[in-house]
Enzyme design. Structure first.
Site, PDB file in Angstrom:
ATOM      1  N   GLU A 103      -8.728  29.371  60.207  1.00 16.68           N
ATOM      2  CA  GLU A 103      -7.622  28.427  60.351  1.00 16.68           C
ATOM      3  C   GLU A 103      -7.766  27.376  59.259  1.00 16.68           C
ATOM      4  OE1 GLU A 103      -6.139  24.999  63.523  1.00 16.68           O
ATOM      5  OE2 GLU A 103      -7.424  26.646  64.219  1.00 16.68           O
ATOM      6  N   LYS A 125      -1.352  27.331  64.324  1.00 20.94           N
ATOM      7  CA  LYS A 125      -2.455  27.899  63.543  1.00 20.94           C
ATOM      8  C   LYS A 125      -3.571  28.454  64.430  1.00 20.94           C
ATOM      9  CE  LYS A 125      -3.334  24.095  61.260  1.00 20.94           C
ATOM     10  NZ  LYS A 125      -2.193  23.219  61.586  1.00 20.94           N
ATOM     11  N   THR A 126      -3.967  27.664  65.422  1.00 21.23           N
ATOM     12  CA  THR A 126      -5.118  28.055  66.232  1.00 21.23           C
ATOM     13  C   THR A 126      -4.842  29.351  66.991  1.00 21.23           C
ATOM     14  OG1 THR A 126      -5.851  25.757  66.473  1.00 21.23           O
ATOM     15  CG2 THR A 126      -6.653  27.343  68.096  1.00 21.23           C
TER      16      THR A 126
END
Length: 476
Positions: free
Chosen positions: A168, A124-125
């Site tokens: 995110e 995600k990051t």
């Protein structure tokens, strides 16, 4: 998941509990920049706290009911690490001060814009960071909220003047269901956060609910080669399936990579195809198969937003990743490299190790691993051992508890014993100083030292770097 109805127009003073973490500190920055009086509290001083203080955010240490009156709190937001029994939180509820989870408050801002929400068990990051950086390079001035610090932007949150917000979104406590993206991105779906989800099916169901919150006319960008994502797609209603854009390495996907080349020493390149048309070559400084997929998600979103491919190429070439994502910490004497990575799930560690092997096929890996959470260790210890047994030498730290209580019979020794049964080389250390000493006794010239975990394992890397440099200086 329903969200409390809060009129931010009536709110002046916002107080954030657990403000020292990546997510909460970013939220504090955003609302500070929006003009609210923001205060925050946490048990200790972190690098995020230092940045908040420099920005003018009032920081209090510890948790105390007196904070509510001292800061004139109109709205209190709290991180998932704050228990419901916390006196400060309980007192706010008694005083009928509006109380929200971090995600609830962030979603108020997110849903007011054209939101690009990035979810997934892993990646995600990096994916959020890539999308954010592309939009920055395209001068679209996005608002950004990331769970880690972007090396190229220098922060984990930023208020932009443009119409888009890139965020995110966290599935660990199902709070991503508060958000209603225009573009929903899912990198992968795996069983993690076992204290929240009893099995993989529960995770799949949660991601399905998240995708169903995509705004009318919005689009879904999903990894077509991930087994968990495939199961989520199967359960989607027909109208949502019609809005799915798949990315991956299969030529049948809407966005795919071909002719992938991995470079010794780091970096990769591939040919990017959009809707069957070859757009050109993507070059990345970051490495690994997982980053091919993360970058494809970002390329797909940028393509649908109409961003020039020249700008996408430039952004990809310039992107240096997020901190603690296979980050080079030092090049030490005797040709020893020290890297640090945030991976704390077996699949993440495996992906990182594969990337390292592609980057440095001739180097021996010395891995220092700090398991994260007792529940995750209990559920996945055998899978951890399987991955760790493939590493030439592992130094294993005690479990980083986060906000959990110990579970009888669950410890790093459980992983270590299973690694030994699989024929791996694993030694245990009881603390960081002992771990650094173990590393110094094991390291050889030309090794690659990798600190791995979501806790504070990176501190050991600092200790080792200092000792390697000191030993070299004393030998001169």
């Amino acid at each position: 998941m329903s969200r409390k109805k809060i009129d931010l127009g009536s709110i002046k003073n916002i107080h954030l509990m657990g403000v020292g973490g990546a997510g909460m500190s970013g939220l504090a920055l955003l609302f500070h920049e929006l003009g609210f009086n923001v205060s925050g509290c946490d048990m200790g001083r972190t690098a995020y706290v230092e940045k908040l203080e420099k920005a003018g955010v009032k920081i209090l240490y510890g948790h105390d009911v007196r904070h509510l009156d001292e800061c004139g709190v109109d709205l209190l937001a709290y991180s998932s690490a704050i228990p419901a029994s916390n006196p400060e939180l309980a007192e706010a509820r008694r005083k009928e001060i509006p109380v929200m989870q971090r995600a609830e408050l962030l979603s108020l801002l997110f849903d007011s814009k054209n939101g690009i929400g990035v979810a997934g068990t892993h990646g995600k990051t990096t994916t959020t960071s890539l999308i954010s950086y592309i939009l920055e390079q395209a001068d679209m001035q996005p608002t950004i909220a990331v769970g880690g610090e972007l090396c190229d932007i220098g922060c984990n949150a930023k208020l932009g003047m443009g119409e888009y917000m890139v965020a995110e979104l966290d599935e660990s406590d199902e709070s991503f269901e508060y958000f209603h993206p225009l573009y929903s991105v899912v990198t992968n779906v795996d069983w993690d956060h076992v204290n929240q989800y009893p099995d993989l099916q529960a995770v799949i169901d949660a991601f399905g609910r998240f995708l169903c919150n995509t705004k009318e006319g919005g689009k879904l960008f999903l990894c077509g080669e991930d087994a968990g994502v495939k199961k989520v797609i199967e359960a989607l209603p027909g109208d949502l399936k019609n809005r799915v854009h798949l990315f991956g390495r299969d030529p049948s996907f809407d966005f795919y990579a071909a002719d992938i080349q991995y470079h010794c020493g780091g970096g990769l390149n591939y040919s990017f195809y959009a809707k069957g048309r070859k757009m050109g070559t993507i070059e990345l400084v970051i490495s690994g198969e997982h980053n091919v997929l993360d970058s494809l998600a970002a390329c797909g979103v940028a393509h649908e937003l109409g961003v020039s491919f020249d700008i996408v190429q430039k952004a990809m070439r310039m992107f240096h990743g997020a901190k603690r994502r296979l980050q080079l910490r030092a090049m030490c004497p005797d040709n020893i490299l020290v890297y640090d990575d945030y991976g704390h799930h077996p699949r993440e560690i495996e992906a990182t190790l594969n990337a390292v092997r592609l980057m440095y096929p001739d180097r021996r890996i010395l891995l220092i691993f700090q398991p994260h959470r007792y529940t995750r260790t209990q559920a996945l210890f055998d899978r951890f051992a399987e991955v760790l047994a493939s590493v030439p030498q592992v130094v294993l730290l005690p479990i980083y508890a986060a906000d959990e209580q110990p579970i009888p019979g669950v410890s790093s020794e459980l992983i270590g014993a299973t690694v030994a049964k699989r024929g791996g080389n694993c030694v245990l250390a009881q603390n960081k100083v002992e771990a650094a000493g173990r590393v110094m006794s094991l390291v050889r010239p030309g090794d690659l030292i990798l600190t791995e975990g979501a806790g504070d394992v990176c501190v050991i890397g600092d200790l080792v770097i200092q000792e390697l440099n000191r030993s070299f200086a004393s030998a001169l």
